[in-house]
Design an enzyme around this catalytic site. Structure first.
Site, short mmCIF file in Angstrom:
data_model
loop_
_atom_site.label_atom_id
_atom_site.label_comp_id
_atom_site.label_asym_id
_atom_site.label_seq_id
_atom_site.Cartn_x
_atom_site.Cartn_y
_atom_site.Cartn_z
N CYS A 1 24.56 -45.74 21.51
CA CYS A 1 25.27 -45.68 23.08
C CYS A 1 25.03 -45.43 23.75
O CYS A 1 23.77 -45.80 24.25
CB CYS A 1 26.88 -46.00 22.33
SG CYS A 1 28.20 -46.78 23.89
N HIS A 2 25.26 -44.60 24.61
CA HIS A 2 24.87 -43.44 24.99
C HIS A 2 23.72 -42.44 25.31
O HIS A 2 23.19 -41.92 25.95
CB HIS A 2 25.68 -42.83 25.83
CG HIS A 2 27.30 -44.09 26.97
ND1 HIS A 2 28.02 -44.84 26.64
CD2 HIS A 2 27.02 -44.25 28.00
CE1 HIS A 2 28.14 -45.53 27.54
NE2 HIS A 2 28.20 -44.99 28.53
N ALA A 3 23.96 -41.89 23.97
CA ALA A 3 23.08 -40.79 23.34
C ALA A 3 21.84 -41.22 23.92
O ALA A 3 20.93 -40.13 23.39
CB ALA A 3 22.87 -41.12 21.65
#
Length: 192
Positions: free
Chosen positions: A111-113
């Site tokens: 995801c945003h990682a």
């Protein structure tokens, strides 16, 4: 079933992580008998979210100042915009990830990682995916962003969002098993 008995996994997270992106991969790792530690920038508990809404809290096993990268064989980075945006500003997180990468250890990132990988200056020349809103950040850092449910590039497996977790978990387990430490339990190197 995958057996990760000798594997010790660092899960880096803080308040604002996406619940299923931590809990479901962590469950898959523990079902495979890996030792999993939730590591945060603060002790106690961290707050999960389901998109914009608060959900459960998760206990922190160790804080960043209590760990060294050589204690771990792999890293899991759950998403959540607040979680990742907070951690990417932490010099200890960047150093931890850089040292894990230099040692060639496997990463599972969703995801945003990938923002953490951008901030740690690790993305140049790599192929990965992420939540669609950060594709420009990845490209601007020299990465090759592809819109696919899961991508494996050398020692990294990346995925886009919670819907992709089944594919992400399978590829994470495969990658971690391929790169698992020898039976001796050595943490200084992994098979390549």
């Amino acid at each position: 079933m995958t057996d990760l008995t000798n594997l010790r996994v660092a899960v880096l997270a803080t308040d604002g992580f996406e619940e299923t992106e931590l809990t479901e991969p962590m469950r898959a790792l523990r079902d495979a008998k890996a030792q999993v530690d939730v590591i945060s920038n603060k002790p106690g508990q961290i707050q999960a979210f389901r998109h914009h809404d608060k959900s459960i809290t998760v206990n922190v096993d160790r804080s960043l100042d209590q760990v060294q990268p050589n204690e771990y064989d792999a890293v899991l980075l759950p998403g959540g915009a607040l979680n990742t945006d907070t951690l990417r500003a932490e010099p200890q997180v960047k150093s931890f990830l850089q040292q894990m990468q230099q040692a060639g250890k496997p990463f599972a990132v969703i995801c945003h990682a990938p923002w953490l990988l951008v901030s740690a200056d690790l993305v140049k020349g790599r192929t990965l995916t992420s939540y669609y809103t950060i594709q420009d950040d990845i490209r601007n850092a020299g990465g090759n962003w592809i819109d696919r449910d899961v991508i494996v590039d050398r020692n990294w497996v990346t995925s886009r969002q919670p819907d992709d977790i089944p594919a992400f978990n399978q590829e994470m387990l495969n990658l971690f098993a391929q790169m698992a430490p020898a039976a001796s339990g050595s943490r200084s190197a992994v098979k390549r």
